[in-house]
Write a protein that holds these residues in place. Structure first.
Motif, PDB file in Angstrom:
ATOM      1  N   PHE A  57       0.864  -1.109  -0.027  1.00 33.24           N
ATOM      2  CA  PHE A  57      -0.044   0.015  -0.003  1.00 33.24           C
ATOM      3  C   PHE A  57       0.999   1.415  -0.121  1.00 33.24           C
ATOM      4  O   PHE A  57       1.890   1.246   0.759  1.00 33.24           O
ATOM      5  CB  PHE A  57      -0.898   0.027   1.288  1.00 33.24           C
ATOM      6  CG  PHE A  57      -2.139  -0.755   1.197  1.00 33.24           C
ATOM      7  CD1 PHE A  57      -2.455  -1.259  -0.177  1.00 33.24           C
ATOM      8  CD2 PHE A  57      -2.880  -1.462   2.237  1.00 33.24           C
ATOM      9  CE1 PHE A  57      -3.655  -2.153  -0.485  1.00 33.24           C
ATOM     10  CE2 PHE A  57      -4.077  -2.143   1.940  1.00 33.24           C
ATOM     11  CZ  PHE A  57      -4.287  -2.486   0.964  1.00 33.24           C
ATOM     12  N   LEU A  58       0.516   2.377  -0.831  1.00 31.99           N
ATOM     13  CA  LEU A  58       1.275   3.502  -1.110  1.00 31.99           C
ATOM     14  C   LEU A  58       1.292   4.076   0.335  1.00 31.99           C
ATOM     15  O   LEU A  58       2.182   4.824   0.903  1.00 31.99           O
ATOM     16  CB  LEU A  58       0.740   4.194  -1.981  1.00 31.99           C
ATOM     17  CG  LEU A  58       1.293   5.675  -2.213  1.00 31.99           C
ATOM     18  CD1 LEU A  58       2.648   5.489  -2.843  1.00 31.99           C
ATOM     19  CD2 LEU A  58       0.504   6.522  -3.136  1.00 31.99           C
ATOM     20  N   SER A  59       0.386   4.206   1.323  1.00 36.26           N
ATOM     21  CA  SER A  59       0.417   4.584   2.558  1.00 36.26           C
ATOM     22  C   SER A  59       1.478   4.372   3.481  1.00 36.26           C
ATOM     23  O   SER A  59       1.827   5.060   4.453  1.00 36.26           O
ATOM     24  CB  SER A  59      -1.030   4.496   3.322  1.00 36.26           C
ATOM     25  OG  SER A  59      -1.334   3.367   3.373  1.00 36.26           O
ATOM     26  N   THR A  60       1.945   3.091   3.253  1.00 41.88           N
ATOM     27  CA  THR A  60       2.878   2.224   4.009  1.00 41.88           C
ATOM     28  C   THR A  60       4.255   2.829   3.534  1.00 41.88           C
ATOM     29  O   THR A  60       5.224   2.956   4.234  1.00 41.88           O
ATOM     30  CB  THR A  60       2.523   1.134   4.061  1.00 41.88           C
ATOM     31  OG1 THR A  60       1.263   0.792   4.779  1.00 41.88           O
ATOM     32  CG2 THR A  60       3.760   0.269   5.148  1.00 41.88           C
ATOM     33  N   PHE A  61       4.310   2.613   1.994  1.00 43.46           N
ATOM     34  CA  PHE A  61       5.736   2.466   1.548  1.00 43.46           C
ATOM     35  C   PHE A  61       6.007   3.800   0.491  1.00 43.46           C
ATOM     36  O   PHE A  61       6.989   3.869  -0.108  1.00 43.46           O
ATOM     37  CB  PHE A  61       5.945   1.081   0.524  1.00 43.46           C
ATOM     38  CG  PHE A  61       5.950   0.036   1.247  1.00 43.46           C
ATOM     39  CD1 PHE A  61       7.288  -0.431   1.776  1.00 43.46           C
ATOM     40  CD2 PHE A  61       4.932  -0.698   1.426  1.00 43.46           C
ATOM     41  CE1 PHE A  61       7.367  -1.578   2.598  1.00 43.46           C
ATOM     42  CE2 PHE A  61       5.067  -2.123   2.140  1.00 43.46           C
ATOM     43  CZ  PHE A  61       6.227  -2.446   2.606  1.00 43.46           C
ATOM     44  N   ALA A  62       5.395   4.786   0.591  1.00 39.42           N
ATOM     45  CA  ALA A  62       5.499   6.040  -0.073  1.00 39.42           C
ATOM     46  C   ALA A  62       6.799   6.476   0.361  1.00 39.42           C
ATOM     47  O   ALA A  62       6.897   6.742   1.819  1.00 39.42           O
ATOM     48  CB  ALA A  62       4.267   6.943  -0.060  1.00 39.42           C
ATOM     49  N   SER A  63       7.637   7.191  -0.516  1.00 39.84           N
ATOM     50  CA  SER A  63       8.807   7.923  -0.128  1.00 39.84           C
ATOM     51  C   SER A  63       9.050   8.971  -1.121  1.00 39.84           C
ATOM     52  O   SER A  63       8.265   8.848  -2.367  1.00 39.84           O
ATOM     53  CB  SER A  63       9.946   7.003   0.031  1.00 39.84           C
ATOM     54  OG  SER A  63      10.476   6.562  -1.282  1.00 39.84           O
ATOM     55  N   THR A  64       9.875   9.891  -1.126  1.00 37.11           N
ATOM     56  CA  THR A  64      10.226  10.779  -2.059  1.00 37.11           C
ATOM     57  C   THR A  64      10.625  10.177  -3.289  1.00 37.11           C
ATOM     58  O   THR A  64      10.731  10.936  -4.447  1.00 37.11           O
ATOM     59  CB  THR A  64      11.259  11.956  -1.553  1.00 37.11           C
ATOM     60  OG1 THR A  64      12.313  11.265  -0.824  1.00 37.11           O
ATOM     61  CG2 THR A  64      10.515  12.772  -0.598  1.00 37.11           C
ATOM     62  N   ALA A  65      11.183   8.871  -3.130  1.00 42.25           N
ATOM     63  CA  ALA A  65      11.858   8.433  -4.308  1.00 42.25           C
ATOM     64  C   ALA A  65      10.678   7.784  -5.362  1.00 42.25           C
ATOM     65  O   ALA A  65      10.936   7.459  -6.465  1.00 42.25           O
ATOM     66  CB  ALA A  65      12.616   6.974  -3.834  1.00 42.25           C
ATOM     67  N   SER A  66       9.485   7.746  -4.680  1.00 40.37           N
ATOM     68  CA  SER A  66       8.304   7.418  -5.630  1.00 40.37           C
ATOM     69  C   SER A  66       8.146   8.263  -6.638  1.00 40.37           C
ATOM     70  O   SER A  66       7.164   7.829  -7.582  1.00 40.37           O
ATOM     71  CB  SER A  66       6.801   7.443  -4.643  1.00 40.37           C
ATOM     72  OG  SER A  66       7.309   6.432  -3.609  1.00 40.37           O
ATOM     73  N   TYR A  67       8.492   9.765  -6.680  1.00 40.45           N
ATOM     74  CA  TYR A  67       8.251  10.563  -7.760  1.00 40.45           C
ATOM     75  C   TYR A  67       8.866  10.117  -8.933  1.00 40.45           C
ATOM     76  O   TYR A  67       8.603  10.424  -9.908  1.00 40.45           O
ATOM     77  CB  TYR A  67       8.794  11.804  -7.157  1.00 40.45           C
ATOM     78  CG  TYR A  67       7.947  12.768  -6.102  1.00 40.45           C
ATOM     79  CD1 TYR A  67       6.594  12.808  -6.578  1.00 40.45           C
ATOM     80  CD2 TYR A  67       8.398  13.081  -5.012  1.00 40.45           C
ATOM     81  CE1 TYR A  67       5.913  13.533  -5.650  1.00 40.45           C
ATOM     82  CE2 TYR A  67       7.539  13.781  -4.130  1.00 40.45           C
ATOM     83  CZ  TYR A  67       6.145  14.112  -4.651  1.00 40.45           C
ATOM     84  OH  TYR A  67       5.307  14.565  -3.731  1.00 40.45           O
ATOM     85  N   MET A  68      10.003   9.437  -8.840  1.00 43.32           N
ATOM     86  CA  MET A  68      10.569   8.885 -10.027  1.00 43.32           C
ATOM     87  C   MET A  68       9.679   8.123 -10.894  1.00 43.32           C
ATOM     88  O   MET A  68       9.643   8.063 -11.941  1.00 43.32           O
ATOM     89  CB  MET A  68      11.692   7.651  -9.693  1.00 43.32           C
ATOM     90  CG  MET A  68      13.040   8.210  -9.198  1.00 43.32           C
ATOM     91  SD  MET A  68      13.771   9.619 -10.272  1.00 43.32           S
ATOM     92  CE  MET A  68      14.297   8.523 -11.644  1.00 43.32           C
ATOM     93  N   THR A  69       8.583   7.423 -10.633  1.00 43.58           N
ATOM     94  CA  THR A  69       7.652   6.741 -11.411  1.00 43.58           C
ATOM     95  C   THR A  69       6.834   7.869 -12.120  1.00 43.58           C
ATOM     96  O   THR A  69       6.583   7.700 -13.318  1.00 43.58           O
ATOM     97  CB  THR A  69       6.540   6.003 -10.525  1.00 43.58           C
ATOM     98  OG1 THR A  69       5.820   6.648  -9.509  1.00 43.58           O
ATOM     99  CG2 THR A  69       7.190   4.876  -9.585  1.00 43.58           C
ATOM    100  N   VAL A  70       6.568   8.865 -11.366  1.00 44.20           N
ATOM    101  CA  VAL A  70       5.821  10.043 -12.016  1.00 44.20           C
ATOM    102  C   VAL A  70       6.906  10.763 -13.154  1.00 44.20           C
ATOM    103  O   VAL A  70       6.304  11.040 -14.232  1.00 44.20           O
ATOM    104  CB  VAL A  70       5.321  11.211 -11.071  1.00 44.20           C
ATOM    105  CG1 VAL A  70       4.581  12.249 -11.638  1.00 44.20           C
ATOM    106  CG2 VAL A  70       4.427  10.328  -9.950  1.00 44.20           C
ATOM    107  N   LEU A  71       8.104  10.856 -12.728  1.00 41.65           N
ATOM    108  CA  LEU A  71       8.885  11.537 -13.812  1.00 41.65           C
ATOM    109  C   LEU A  71       8.898  10.607 -14.861  1.00 41.65           C
ATOM    110  O   LEU A  71       9.194  11.291 -16.094  1.00 41.65           O
ATOM    111  CB  LEU A  71      10.308  11.606 -12.963  1.00 41.65           C
ATOM    112  CG  LEU A  71      11.367  12.730 -13.594  1.00 41.65           C
ATOM    113  CD1 LEU A  71      10.553  14.062 -13.296  1.00 41.65           C
ATOM    114  CD2 LEU A  71      12.495  12.766 -12.500  1.00 41.65           C
ATOM    115  N   GLY A  72       9.014   9.498 -15.015  1.00 41.48           N
ATOM    116  CA  GLY A  72       9.025   8.555 -15.988  1.00 41.48           C
ATOM    117  C   GLY A  72       7.896   8.948 -17.229  1.00 41.48           C
ATOM    118  O   GLY A  72       8.144   8.939 -18.429  1.00 41.48           O
TER     119      GLY A  72
END
Length: 378
Positions: free
Chosen positions: A183-198
């Motif tokens: 779940f994103l609420s548990t594992f979200a981090s600023t590194a998750s933005y890399m998925t959006v950047l792609g």
């Protein structure tokens, strides 16, 4: 009431994923000490190293934009007439050769140390940087001085680099709301933005060759998940993983994403209109907020790490957006902001280039990572 809150934030169900991954990685690192020099390097190289080529490729795009604007405008842009075309070509060739070199190393790692790649894919932070190689290739494609967006080769290469991004989107975005252990609420981090950047880089590349619908599809997919990650990180309580000093440089992704979104929408709409301006203002505001808090990055600056390259490509994306903004909106003040951000991004890029060359042995064989191998994924 406190006991119930503690149970919510420390679910035992997510522990086996983390413990198994770190145990396996530790076992691989311990075994790697008896391997050949090439294998030792392969155990250190991971997808996060492509942040280096992200920075060089984004610099190539910045130089290309500034050079093109210098040929068609007056005033401050004429400063860039002094930048020889050869410099831009050399920068692009440096980015391309570095990308090829890292891609070959990572491909070898997939064959010789597949277990480590597998655990990287399972790691909640490391999986985000699997987007980085494909984003780097797309940036190289957009900044290429020899491949025209109107050519067949550009289209074929776009499909080759965008298809893995879409596959990763389906995998990662899907498990964020369907898999309890992810779940994103548990594992979200600023590194998750890399998925959006792609998605945003892919949208910009598609828009350059005239594929407006494909570009709009990737843009909307990226921006929706950007908002989800943004809200999640803003309202969530801090946790152990996300307070790690090694994650601090990736805070710059907070403004890197809206900066690239501004540039992508500019390519889609054909002008730097209201949505592009809003995204640019947002990125500029977040950058100012982070720049006013240098102590936030004090701990992560004590020891050189490849994560420092997040500073470079984030600032370059902001500079790219400001260059496009200054081109459409005339005024000395806007051009001054563009020159300041461009100069800052170049200085940071050159400093990191020197640091990386001087600390290459430390990057390829970091004794600290032997004790905590998960730090490498940050």
């Amino acid at each position: 009431m406190e006991d119930k809150n503690q149970e919510l934030f420390h679910k035992p169900s997510i522990q086996p994923v983390m413990e198994t991954s770190l145990y396996t990685i530790q076992e691989e690192v311990t075994t790697s000490k008896s391997l050949s020099p090439l294998s030792l390097i392969l155990t250190r190289v991971y997808a996060g190293y492509f942040r280096i080529t992200l920075s060089i490729s984004s610099q190539a795009i910045l130089w290309k934009i500034l050079s093109n604007q210098a040929n068609s405008s007056q005033g401050l842009h004429h400063i860039f007439h002094k930048l020889p075309t050869l410099s831009f070509h050399l920068l692009w060739c440096l980015a391309f050769s570095t990308q090829v070199f890292l891609s070959l190393l990572y491909a070898l790692k997939c064959f010789l140390h597949f277990n480590m790649v597998k655990q990287e894919f399972k790691h909640h932070v490391g999986v985000n940087y699997l987007f980085a190689p494909w984003v780097s290739w797309l940036l190289l494609l957009q900044s290429s001085p020899w491949v025209s967006p109107n050519g067949t080769l550009y289209t074929l290469l776009w499909w080759a680099f965008a298809a893995p991004l879409i596959a990763l989107d389906v995998k990662i975005y899907g498990q964020w709301f369907t898999t309890e252990k992810r779940f994103l609420s548990t594992f979200a981090s600023t590194a998750s933005y890399m998925t959006v950047l792609g998605n945003l880089v892919g949208a910009r590349a598609a828009a350059l060759m005239g594929w407006k619908e494909s570009a709009l599809c990737m843009f909307s997919l990226g921006m929706i998940h950007y908002l989800v990650i943004f809200v999640t990180l803003y309202q969530r309580l801090s946790s152990e993983d996300n307070s790690s000093p090694n994650l601090r440089p990736s805070l710059f992704l907070f403004f890197a994403v809206p900066s690239m979104a501004s540039s992508a929408w500019n390519s889609i709409s054909g002008s730097f209109d209201t949505p592009s301006k809003m995204l640019f203002y947002l990125s500029l505001f977040i950058f100012a907020c982070l720049a006013c808090r240098p102590l936030l990055f004090e701990k992560c600056m004590k020891r050189f790490n490849v994560t420092w390259w997040a500073y470079s490509f984030s600032l370059t994306f902001l500079a790219v957006s400001s260059a496009e903004y200054a081109h459409d909106m005339k005024g000395i003040g806007r051009k001054g902001v563009m020159l300041a951000l461009s100069a800052l991004s170049v200085v940071v890029f050159l400093c990191l280039l020197v640091f990386t060359a001087a600390k290459l042995d430390q990057l390829l064989w970091d004794e600290e990572q032997d004790d905590e191998p998960c730090l490498g994924f940050f």
